[in-house]
Design a protein around this motif. Structure first.
Motif, short mmCIF file in Angstrom:
data_model
loop_
_atom_site.label_atom_id
_atom_site.label_comp_id
_atom_site.label_asym_id
_atom_site.label_seq_id
_atom_site.Cartn_x
_atom_site.Cartn_y
_atom_site.Cartn_z
N PRO A 113 11.30 -5.17 20.41
CA PRO A 113 10.14 -5.25 20.66
C PRO A 113 9.00 -4.55 20.02
O PRO A 113 9.40 -3.37 19.85
CB PRO A 113 9.89 -5.36 22.34
CG PRO A 113 10.97 -4.68 22.44
CD PRO A 113 12.05 -5.04 21.68
N TYR A 114 7.81 -4.69 20.04
CA TYR A 114 6.67 -3.59 19.49
C TYR A 114 6.07 -3.42 20.90
O TYR A 114 5.24 -4.05 21.47
CB TYR A 114 6.02 -4.35 18.45
CG TYR A 114 6.35 -4.40 17.19
CD1 TYR A 114 6.41 -3.60 16.15
CD2 TYR A 114 7.33 -5.48 16.77
CE1 TYR A 114 6.87 -3.67 14.76
CE2 TYR A 114 7.98 -5.72 15.84
CZ TYR A 114 7.86 -4.86 14.52
OH TYR A 114 8.47 -5.04 13.42
N LEU A 115 5.80 -1.95 20.92
CA LEU A 115 4.76 -1.32 22.17
C LEU A 115 4.01 -0.69 21.31
O LEU A 115 4.25 0.02 20.31
CB LEU A 115 5.79 -0.53 22.98
CG LEU A 115 7.01 -1.22 23.66
CD1 LEU A 115 7.74 -0.25 24.63
CD2 LEU A 115 6.58 -2.52 24.42
N ALA A 116 2.92 -0.26 21.83
CA ALA A 116 1.74 0.48 21.68
C ALA A 116 0.85 0.92 22.58
O ALA A 116 0.82 0.34 23.77
CB ALA A 116 0.74 -0.46 20.33
N GLU B 293 -4.30 -0.52 25.23
CA GLU B 293 -5.76 0.06 24.59
C GLU B 293 -6.14 1.33 25.28
O GLU B 293 -5.85 1.86 26.32
CB GLU B 293 -6.63 -0.97 24.51
CG GLU B 293 -6.53 -2.17 23.78
CD GLU B 293 -7.51 -3.00 24.12
OE1 GLU B 293 -8.69 -2.78 24.40
OE2 GLU B 293 -7.40 -4.34 23.42
N GLU B 294 -6.91 2.27 24.54
CA GLU B 294 -7.46 3.52 24.92
C GLU B 294 -8.20 3.17 26.23
O GLU B 294 -7.95 4.17 27.05
CB GLU B 294 -8.13 3.98 24.00
CG GLU B 294 -7.57 4.65 22.80
CD GLU B 294 -6.67 5.88 23.03
OE1 GLU B 294 -6.96 6.54 24.05
OE2 GLU B 294 -6.04 6.23 22.00
N ARG B 295 -8.83 2.26 26.55
CA ARG B 295 -9.65 2.07 27.67
C ARG B 295 -8.84 1.41 28.93
O ARG B 295 -9.41 0.95 29.89
CB ARG B 295 -10.99 1.04 27.26
CG ARG B 295 -10.30 -0.24 26.67
CD ARG B 295 -11.63 -1.06 26.30
NE ARG B 295 -11.40 -2.17 25.85
CZ ARG B 295 -11.20 -3.39 26.41
NH1 ARG B 295 -11.46 -3.35 27.75
NH2 ARG B 295 -10.80 -4.62 26.10
N ILE C 264 3.05 -16.45 21.36
CA ILE C 264 1.68 -16.53 21.99
C ILE C 264 1.26 -15.19 22.62
O ILE C 264 2.09 -14.22 23.26
CB ILE C 264 1.98 -17.34 23.39
CG1 ILE C 264 2.25 -18.97 22.95
CG2 ILE C 264 0.44 -17.24 24.27
CD1 ILE C 264 2.48 -19.59 24.28
N GLU C 265 0.04 -14.93 22.41
CA GLU C 265 -0.54 -13.62 22.89
C GLU C 265 -1.49 -13.76 24.29
O GLU C 265 -2.05 -14.70 24.33
CB GLU C 265 -1.58 -13.02 21.82
CG GLU C 265 -2.05 -11.66 22.00
CD GLU C 265 -2.98 -11.12 20.71
OE1 GLU C 265 -2.44 -10.59 20.08
OE2 GLU C 265 -4.15 -11.66 21.16
N VAL C 266 -1.10 -12.83 25.06
CA VAL C 266 -1.74 -12.91 26.60
C VAL C 266 -2.42 -11.84 27.00
O VAL C 266 -2.01 -10.68 26.82
CB VAL C 266 -0.63 -13.25 27.54
CG1 VAL C 266 -1.38 -13.37 29.01
CG2 VAL C 266 0.34 -14.46 27.24
N VAL C 267 -3.74 -11.97 27.02
CA VAL C 267 -4.80 -10.96 27.35
C VAL C 267 -4.84 -10.61 28.93
O VAL C 267 -5.18 -11.75 29.65
CB VAL C 267 -6.17 -11.23 26.94
CG1 VAL C 267 -7.11 -9.91 27.26
CG2 VAL C 267 -6.06 -11.40 25.22
N LEU C 268 -4.45 -9.63 29.39
CA LEU C 268 -4.22 -9.20 30.82
C LEU C 268 -5.38 -8.58 31.08
O LEU C 268 -5.55 -8.13 32.33
CB LEU C 268 -2.80 -8.81 31.23
CG LEU C 268 -1.70 -9.69 30.72
CD1 LEU C 268 -0.40 -8.82 31.20
CD2 LEU C 268 -1.77 -10.81 31.52
N GLY C 269 -6.05 -7.76 30.37
CA GLY C 269 -7.10 -6.81 30.89
C GLY C 269 -6.56 -5.62 31.41
O GLY C 269 -5.52 -5.00 31.46
N ARG C 270 -7.55 -4.82 32.30
CA ARG C 270 -7.41 -3.47 32.84
C ARG C 270 -6.96 -3.73 34.38
O ARG C 270 -6.19 -2.95 34.71
CB ARG C 270 -8.52 -2.49 32.59
CG ARG C 270 -8.93 -2.23 31.37
CD ARG C 270 -10.07 -1.16 31.48
NE ARG C 270 -11.15 -2.10 31.84
CZ ARG C 270 -12.44 -1.50 31.91
NH1 ARG C 270 -12.68 -0.02 31.70
NH2 ARG C 270 -13.40 -2.10 32.05
#
Length: 279
Positions: free
Chosen positions: A173-176, A209-211, A222-228
């Motif tokens: 898997p790719y982690l960032a 992400e940085e924020r 499929i890409e899933v956006v989960l937010g903060r």
């Protein structure tokens, strides 16, 4: 009567006179007696022990010379052990070849260990001497867990490293995310991966992400956006919508935004343009 008187008056002859130059035996006996007394007074046990000590002391320089000669013996070969995937046995032997020809005993093994552990794939190196002229090196490699960011790997212990041949890690898997939060990303990826497996899905990637916003990528693309915020609640909302509405059309789904309060927003893959008929 006169005869009896003559018998009684016979005088005892005197001792014969000693000849001039004769010597008595008594002084000889006295001399040997003194010699025996002197021998008897000598502590022979202590004398023997002293002689042994003197002999051993005389052998010390000889033995020291032999030891010093052995210390000057050279290292002639290096043996590398361990299961190697990222690094190669030949490359490690070449790296340790700098110590070939150096003193067998005087060589600092910790120096070799530190040198080898600077290699990107090496997690630990154990170095020991093998008599009479060899070094044995046992290599333990880092176990890659995932690709990290751009052109790096992260190990199962949470160490980020950058080998030149990261492709040998295979399919991972790719982690960032920020390097200082690598362990947070790993923990979240493990948590989400376990939940996805329960529903027959796989985790292909996770980015922080940085924020502080999280974005998940499934094994089916499929890409899933989960937010903060409320990441776990949003993930569960996505799972419910996916199983009830999207599983039958998963190949058409490109992106799901789960940051909404009462639902999700679905982005569908663009329809491929129809090919023009041949003339």
């Amino acid at each position: 009567m006169l005869e009896h008187l003559l018998i009684r008056s016979r005088a005892v002859p005197p001792d014969p006179p000693r000849r001039r130059g004769a010597t008595s035996l008594e002084p000889e006996r006295d001399r040997f007696g003194v010699f025996r007394a002197v021998l008897g007074a000598v502590p022979w046990l202590q004398v023997g022990m002293g002689a042994v000590i003197v002999l051993l002391a005389a052998m010390v320089p000889w033995g020291t010379g032999k030891i010093l000669g052995a210390m000057d013996q050279q290292i002639l070969a290096v043996d590398v052990k361990g299961e190697l995937i990222g690094d190669s046995r030949v490359a490690i032997e070449r790296a340790a070849g700098n110590w070939i020809g150096k003193s067998y005993f005087a060589t600092d093994l910790s120096e070799i260990k530190a040198h080898l552990e600077q290699r990107p794939w090496v997690e630990s190196a154990a170095v020991r001497r093998v008599w009479p002229d060899r070094l044995e090196i046992d290599i333990r490699e880092k176990k890659p867990l995932a690709y990290w960011g751009d052109g790096r790997l992260v190990s199962r212990t949470g160490e980020v490293f950058a080998p030149s041949n990261l492709q040998v890690a295979g399919r991972l898997p790719y982690l960032a995310g920020p390097d200082e939060r690598v362990r947070d990303v790993i923990r979240m990826a493990q948590t989400l991966s376990e939940r996805l497996l329960e529903h027959g899905l796989g985790l292909a990637g996770l980015a922080l992400e940085e924020r502080g916003a999280w974005t998940l990528k499934l094994g089916n693309g499929i890409e899933v956006v989960l937010g903060r915020d409320q990441v776990e609640e949003r993930f569960e909302r996505f799972i419910n919508v996916y199983e009830s509405r999207l599983v039958a059309r998963s190949e058409e789904v490109s992106r799901v935004d789960a940051r909404y309060t009462n639902g999700v927003a679905v982005q569908w893959k663009a329809a491929e343009p129809a090919s023009s008929p041949r003339s």
